[in-house]
Design an enzyme around this catalytic site. Sequence first.
Site, PDB file in Angstrom:
ATOM      1  N   GLY A  67      -8.962  -0.535   5.679  1.00 21.40           N
ATOM      2  CA  GLY A  67      -9.345  -0.731   4.290  1.00 21.40           C
ATOM      3  C   GLY A  67      -8.341  -1.652   3.627  1.00 21.40           C
ATOM      4  O   GLY A  67      -7.539  -2.321   4.288  1.00 21.40           O
ATOM      5  N   GLY A  68      -8.340  -1.658   2.298  1.00 18.44           N
ATOM      6  CA  GLY A  68      -7.445  -2.555   1.583  1.00 18.44           C
ATOM      7  C   GLY A  68      -5.985  -2.355   1.932  1.00 18.44           C
ATOM      8  O   GLY A  68      -5.249  -3.320   2.182  1.00 18.44           O
TER       9      GLY A  68
ATOM     10  N   ARG B 257      -9.326  10.441 -16.963  1.00 20.80           N
ATOM     11  CA  ARG B 257     -10.468  10.946 -16.212  1.00 20.80           C
ATOM     12  C   ARG B 257     -10.542  12.468 -16.158  1.00 20.80           C
ATOM     13  O   ARG B 257     -11.633  13.032 -16.175  1.00 20.80           O
ATOM     14  CB  ARG B 257     -10.444  10.377 -14.792  1.00 20.80           C
ATOM     15  CG  ARG B 257     -10.826   8.918 -14.739  1.00 20.80           C
ATOM     16  CD  ARG B 257     -10.782   8.386 -13.329  1.00 20.80           C
ATOM     17  NE  ARG B 257     -11.193   6.976 -13.305  1.00 20.80           N
ATOM     18  CZ  ARG B 257     -11.150   6.217 -12.223  1.00 20.80           C
ATOM     19  NH1 ARG B 257     -10.706   6.713 -11.083  1.00 20.80           N
ATOM     20  NH2 ARG B 257     -11.538   4.964 -12.283  1.00 20.80           N
TER      21      ARG B 257
ATOM     22  N   ARG C 175      -4.670  10.337 -11.561  1.00 23.20           N
ATOM     23  CA  ARG C 175      -4.511   8.890 -11.415  1.00 23.20           C
ATOM     24  C   ARG C 175      -5.112   8.145 -12.604  1.00 23.20           C
ATOM     25  O   ARG C 175      -6.212   8.447 -13.054  1.00 23.20           O
ATOM     26  CB  ARG C 175      -5.184   8.408 -10.126  1.00 23.20           C
ATOM     27  CG  ARG C 175      -5.133   6.902  -9.948  1.00 23.20           C
ATOM     28  CD  ARG C 175      -5.715   6.483  -8.620  1.00 23.20           C
ATOM     29  NE  ARG C 175      -7.135   6.734  -8.498  1.00 23.20           N
ATOM     30  CZ  ARG C 175      -8.091   5.929  -8.942  1.00 23.20           C
ATOM     31  NH1 ARG C 175      -7.771   4.808  -9.581  1.00 23.20           N
ATOM     32  NH2 ARG C 175      -9.360   6.225  -8.769  1.00 23.20           N
TER      33      ARG C 175
END
Length: 539
Positions: A11-12, A272, A367
Amino acid sequence: MRSDVLIIGAGGAGLVAAINAHESGAKVRVITKEYPTRSQTSMAQGGINAALGNAGEDSVEAHVQNTLKSAHGIANEEAVRLLCESAPDAVEWLDSIGVCFSRTKDAKIAQRTLGGASAPRACYAQDYTGLKILHTLYDRCLSLGIEILNERYLLNFITQAPEKADTYIGGATVLNIRTGEVETYESASVIVATGGYARIYDKHSTNSTGSTGDGIAAAIRAGARLSDMEFVQFHPTALKNSSILISESARGAGGFLLNSKGERFTNELAPRDEVARAINDEIQKGEDVFLDIRHLGEEFIDEELPQERKLAKLYENVDPVYDLIPIKPVAHYTMGGIEVDKNSQTKIKGLYAVGECANHKVHGANRLGGNSLLELIVFGREAGKNAAEYAKTFDKSIDASSQTQSTNNFVMGVKHFTNEIDFYEKRSLIGNIFYNNAGISRDEMGLKEVLEAIRQIQREVPFMGPKDKSKIYNTNLVEFIEFGNMVELSEIILVCAISRNESRGAHFRSDIPKENDMAYKAHTITWKEDSVLCADFME
């Protein structure tokens, strides 16, 4: 098959680490169970944070303070400052290698506001930011000739321990999914970049089916420590019936959250954890909840949020230009992971971790939106360089024979398990009970009930073996081993959640709704001694 740096995951985070290890002069090999372009990074839609000030006044200090506030007191300020101070350079680097960011009228990188941010800070590429970053990184790796081996599933890490306190890494054993053979890859250093574990929540997650925590489970078995595993972030806006992510950028652009009565009931751009709880409270009252972006207009939606429109039409049969989008919060990101130091190194010498599988202590209990893509760039670059430098001075021997044999025995043994119990049904059960009792809102009784269920499943695993006993492309076998890793991590999450007798960020205990800084302004740490799970709190 010896390399200087072996990277598990493409992935990244893994690809950034690979590029930087290669540019530091190391012989790099990347192995991945899927294909790089299918990694979870492609699902990051909203943007990557950097205090550029292209769309309004901003500063690195504001970015730092927003991140610390969202983390609820248990982020490491030194690591957060490194993250935020490195952000402008990280975005400049991405721009230099060809990431096609959206632009302002004067050709600057466009920025938008995400939840918890005090300024428009998220650099974006429409609502495909992660996908476009990922494809650019993959193209870069191919142009550099970096070796990437697909369909290799991590089984265990190879460790050498002349003395228990001096354990060092020696590589990894993997299952070649195509051939069914166990392969051994020796390496002077290893970088774990295998992603998070939110798929434990099964259908109640935005994550791909591959987010099963394999690298994290292998790391704790090898002797590494895990931290903050109880902190799982629930994204406020996933499609109600499919759990497909609807980007925070939709709210950042001015979208409203409405209940069945058409009332707005929360600040859409709060952190969030707060927004997810507010939505969950409405749902518990019997309300349906909707995201409303109709007022933004078709032209804006097609230019800035094209993917959100396509997803809503495809999976929910609504057109957000004209209709409300039915949503619910689901598991999205795991803040906990493999404990690493400031060099991204674990307790095991030469074993590094980066991305969602690692805990650099920059996210704390919650986060900040836009920091995940930033984390994988900043710490991916550092991990790649540090692993390459470690490999240059590596002068120890590696004997992988006994661990390779042990892994072979494990794979052969699993095929002899009976299949009296369907582990797919148990996987779905775990997802449901985690979402209901170890999800957005938790309490001691519910958590202990889930823990009891998990320990019963652990006892039943030998009766849940794969039905497919073949060798080539046995995905049933791979999914069973993934299931075992998820069960192993489920116990750890629950032990940590039960131990943290307070509410903090994404860990909300309805029976103890307040933070307790006197006792719990600390990180949960878990490790294994002689296969026995141990846990403690450490600052």
